[in-house]
Design a protein around this motif. Structure first.
Motif, PDB file in Angstrom:
ATOM      1  N   SER A   1       2.777 -33.651  39.100  1.00 50.93           N
ATOM      2  CA  SER A   1       3.896 -34.360  39.731  1.00 50.93           C
ATOM      3  C   SER A   1       4.922 -34.752  38.676  1.00 50.93           C
ATOM      4  CB  SER A   1       3.395 -35.611  40.458  1.00 50.93           C
ATOM      5  OG  SER A   1       2.457 -35.283  41.465  1.00 50.93           O
ATOM      6  N   ALA A   2       4.428 -35.188  37.522  1.00 54.26           N
ATOM      7  CA  ALA A   2       5.329 -35.568  36.423  1.00 54.26           C
ATOM      8  C   ALA A   2       6.094 -34.365  35.886  1.00 54.26           C
ATOM      9  CB  ALA A   2       4.541 -36.246  35.306  1.00 54.26           C
ATOM     10  N   THR A   3       5.459 -33.179  35.851  1.00 52.33           N
ATOM     11  CA  THR A   3       6.199 -31.986  35.410  1.00 52.33           C
ATOM     12  C   THR A   3       7.274 -31.628  36.421  1.00 52.33           C
ATOM     13  OG1 THR A   3       4.664 -30.385  36.403  1.00 52.33           O
ATOM     14  CG2 THR A   3       4.192 -31.112  34.170  1.00 52.33           C
ATOM     15  N   MET A   4       6.995 -31.823  37.699  1.00 58.62           N
ATOM     16  CA  MET A   4       8.040 -31.629  38.711  1.00 58.62           C
ATOM     17  C   MET A   4       9.201 -32.588  38.475  1.00 58.62           C
ATOM     18  SD  MET A   4       5.865 -31.173  42.253  1.00 58.62           S
ATOM     19  CE  MET A   4       7.361 -30.927  43.258  1.00 58.62           C
ATOM     20  N   MET A   5       8.875 -33.834  38.126  1.00 61.37           N
ATOM     21  CA  MET A   5       9.906 -34.819  37.815  1.00 61.37           C
ATOM     22  C   MET A   5      10.752 -34.365  36.638  1.00 61.37           C
ATOM     23  SD  MET A   5       9.380 -38.800  36.579  1.00 61.37           S
ATOM     24  CE  MET A   5       8.731 -38.271  34.985  1.00 61.37           C
ATOM     25  N   LEU A   6      10.115 -33.842  35.590  1.00 63.69           N
ATOM     26  CA  LEU A   6      10.859 -33.368  34.426  1.00 63.69           C
ATOM     27  C   LEU A   6      11.794 -32.234  34.804  1.00 63.69           C
ATOM     28  CD1 LEU A   6       8.222 -33.323  31.525  1.00 63.69           C
ATOM     29  CD2 LEU A   6       9.811 -35.152  32.180  1.00 63.69           C
ATOM     30  N   ASN A   7      11.325 -31.294  35.618  1.00 62.84           N
ATOM     31  CA  ASN A   7      12.180 -30.192  36.050  1.00 62.84           C
ATOM     32  C   ASN A   7      13.359 -30.691  36.872  1.00 62.84           C
ATOM     33  OD1 ASN A   7      10.959 -27.861  34.906  1.00 62.84           O
ATOM     34  ND2 ASN A   7       9.321 -27.957  36.416  1.00 62.84           N
ATOM     35  N   TRP A   8      13.103 -31.660  37.750  1.00 63.00           N
ATOM     36  CA  TRP A   8      14.182 -32.229  38.567  1.00 63.00           C
ATOM     37  C   TRP A   8      15.210 -32.924  37.673  1.00 63.00           C
ATOM     38  CZ3 TRP A   8      16.654 -36.733  39.686  1.00 63.00           C
ATOM     39  CH2 TRP A   8      17.378 -36.804  40.876  1.00 63.00           C
ATOM     40  N   LEU A   9      14.738 -33.724  36.723  1.00 61.37           N
ATOM     41  CA  LEU A   9      15.651 -34.412  35.806  1.00 61.37           C
ATOM     42  C   LEU A   9      16.394 -33.410  34.925  1.00 61.37           C
ATOM     43  CD1 LEU A   9      13.415 -37.429  34.710  1.00 61.37           C
ATOM     44  CD2 LEU A   9      15.503 -37.566  36.083  1.00 61.37           C
ATOM     45  N   GLY A  10      15.711 -32.344  34.517  1.00 56.06           N
ATOM     46  CA  GLY A  10      16.357 -31.323  33.697  1.00 56.06           C
ATOM     47  C   GLY A  10      17.523 -30.682  34.414  1.00 56.06           C
ATOM     48  N   GLU A  11      17.334 -30.431  35.721  1.00 58.30           N
ATOM     49  CA  GLU A  11      18.420 -29.835  36.499  1.00 58.30           C
ATOM     50  C   GLU A  11      19.550 -30.827  36.710  1.00 58.30           C
ATOM     51  OE1 GLU A  11      19.029 -27.548  40.786  1.00 58.30           O
ATOM     52  OE2 GLU A  11      17.052 -27.692  39.878  1.00 58.30           O
ATOM     53  N   ARG A  12      19.205 -32.055  37.015  1.00 57.00           N
ATOM     54  CA  ARG A  12      20.250 -33.062  37.277  1.00 57.00           C
ATOM     55  C   ARG A  12      21.067 -33.364  36.022  1.00 57.00           C
ATOM     56  NH1 ARG A  12      22.561 -36.899  40.112  1.00 57.00           N
ATOM     57  NH2 ARG A  12      22.960 -38.938  39.190  1.00 57.00           N
ATOM     58  N   HIS A  13      20.409 -33.417  34.866  1.00 62.26           N
ATOM     59  CA  HIS A  13      21.087 -33.802  33.628  1.00 62.26           C
ATOM     60  C   HIS A  13      21.402 -32.608  32.725  1.00 62.26           C
ATOM     61  CE1 HIS A  13      20.566 -38.092  34.460  1.00 62.26           C
ATOM     62  NE2 HIS A  13      19.344 -37.803  34.856  1.00 62.26           N
ATOM     63  N   ASN A  14      21.138 -31.428  33.247  1.00 61.16           N
ATOM     64  CA  ASN A  14      21.445 -30.195  32.503  1.00 61.16           C
ATOM     65  C   ASN A  14      20.844 -30.252  31.096  1.00 61.16           C
ATOM     66  OD1 ASN A  14      22.562 -27.635  32.157  1.00 61.16           O
ATOM     67  ND2 ASN A  14      24.462 -28.447  31.311  1.00 61.16           N
ATOM     68  N   ASP A  15      19.557 -30.599  31.046  1.00 60.29           N
ATOM     69  CA  ASP A  15      18.874 -30.795  29.771  1.00 60.29           C
ATOM     70  C   ASP A  15      17.732 -29.792  29.636  1.00 60.29           C
ATOM     71  OD1 ASP A  15      17.503 -31.661  27.538  1.00 60.29           O
ATOM     72  OD2 ASP A  15      17.742 -33.789  28.003  1.00 60.29           O
ATOM     73  N   ARG A  16      17.934 -28.794  28.804  1.00 62.12           N
ATOM     74  CA  ARG A  16      16.946 -27.746  28.596  1.00 62.12           C
ATOM     75  C   ARG A  16      15.634 -28.303  28.049  1.00 62.12           C
ATOM     76  NH1 ARG A  16      16.062 -23.239  30.886  1.00 62.12           N
ATOM     77  NH2 ARG A  16      13.843 -23.564  30.590  1.00 62.12           N
TER      78      ARG A  16
END
Length: 360
Positions: free
Chosen positions: A296-311
């Motif tokens: 679930s936390a990795t899903m959160m990281l992917n979601w935040l990565g997309e929202r903040h454009n952070d590779r």
């Protein structure tokens, strides 16, 4: 150096074991990457909050989460709370309602190294999270149930075009990134107005995504289809209660509900929350499986990565996913999956693998 403030809500039962395991794994990934920092904010929910604030989800927690990019929520044991706290929404329901986290996204994927009832399955269920037949959260104020007499109860289901449109758009956008197929699950043959509005609105939204193939099934038939041919489905979109039931079924089919991850989102916040409960019978024994909340936390990281454009966030999620996959294929797992690891030793094994992972 990007800094992300992440709320930490351990919750009840095994939450005190699996949530710290997850934050330590995220810390290991951040250290290995070097491009991100997590600033943790600890907030009470559940029994700890009842003891400290006489409230399972106190204002100090609600206010603190407003300043976070997202948060990790452990399980709660609301069925065991004092009677005075059972008349209000449980902690997860309250946070979904308060922050309008309208999309509950629950993937179910066959994982090598685990026993599965279905093969080659990789689907995602988009569950509308704010209304439908969940009477404790489908009203602006109060609850959508009335006890007319001691023998008669009326429970409402609420369906609005706005809520259906936004969950449908979320599902179709995900489908465009995957195999471009969406399945709408409903019961419009019986609940003709409410479920009919859900079905018709999803088909209207589908017109804006002409590349996506769309089909639909009644909820009862869909349960049978998942058991028989789960690998045929890509993205599934449905209302609150149906999504809750189907995602538990799908999670068990691909291995175990203990592995099942999810996130709850709106357009600017994300809450990571495993699909399983607090398992009070094994709490404190250091044998709980943390994979559901870790994923679930990795899903959160992917979601935040997309929202903040952070590779870096995408890389962190991928690093954890690769470490988990390698561990499971080697048979490194907790007792429930047939292994011999404790919660803490499994966590340590994943941290060690993260330190050696090379992102492709």
């Amino acid at each position: 150096m990007a800094i992300y403030k992440i709320g930490v809500l351990e919750g009840d039962g095994i939450g005190g074991e699996i949530v710290p395991a997850t934050t330590s794994i995220l810390e290991a990934a951040a250290k290995q990457l070097g491009g991100i920092t997590f600033e943790w904010g600890d907030f009470p929910i559940g029994w700890k909050a009842i003891e400290q604030h006489n409230d399972p989800i106190p204002n100090v927690t609600k206010e603190g989460l407003k300043d976070c990019h997202g948060w990790i929520m452990g399980p709660h044991d609301s069925a065991a709370y004092p009677e005075s706290h059972k008349t209000v929404r449980n902690p997860s329901g309250e946070l979904r309602h308060l922050f309008d986290l309208y999309a509950n996204i629950r993937p179910a994927k066959t994982t090598p190294g685990t026993k599965s009832g279905v093969d080659h399955t990789d689907l995602v269920i988009f569950r509308e999270n704010t209304e439908g037949f969940y009477a404790d959260r489908n009203m602006y104020s109060g609850t959508g149930e009335w006890q007319i007499t001691p023998e008669v109860v009326v429970s409402t289901g609420v369906f609005t075009k706005k809520a259906i449109e936004r969950i449908a758009h979320a599902a179709f956008k995900m489908a465009m990134k995957r195999r471009k197929k969406v399945t709408v699950v409903h019961k419009a043959n019986v609940i003709k107005l409410g479920s009919g509005l859900f079905l018709n609105t999803c088909h209207e939204v589908a017109e804006q995504y002409p590349e996506v193939v769309v089909d639909d099934y009644h909820i009862d038939a869909m349960a049978a289809h998942l058991v028989r041919r789960a690998d045929a489905f890509d993205v599934i979109v449905t209302e609150n209660m149906y999504g809750d039931i189907l995602s538990d079924l799908a999670g068990e089919l691909v291995g175990s509900l203990g592995l099942a991850p999810s996130i709850n989102t709106n357009d600017h916040l994300v809450m990571a929350q495993a699909a399983h409960g607090s398992a009070p019978d094994i709490a404190g024994k250091n044998i709980s499986n943390p994979i559901g909340i870790i994923q679930s936390a990795t899903m959160m990281l992917n979601w935040l990565g997309e929202r903040h454009n952070d590779r870096s966030l995408f890389d962190g999620a991928r690093m954890i996913e690769l470490a988990l996959a390698e561990a499971l294929q080697e048979g490194v797992c907790t007792l429930d999956l047939g292994g011999s690891e404790t919660t803490s030793s499994f966590t340590e094994a994943i941290v060690n693998k993260i330190e050696k992972v090379v992102i492709p």
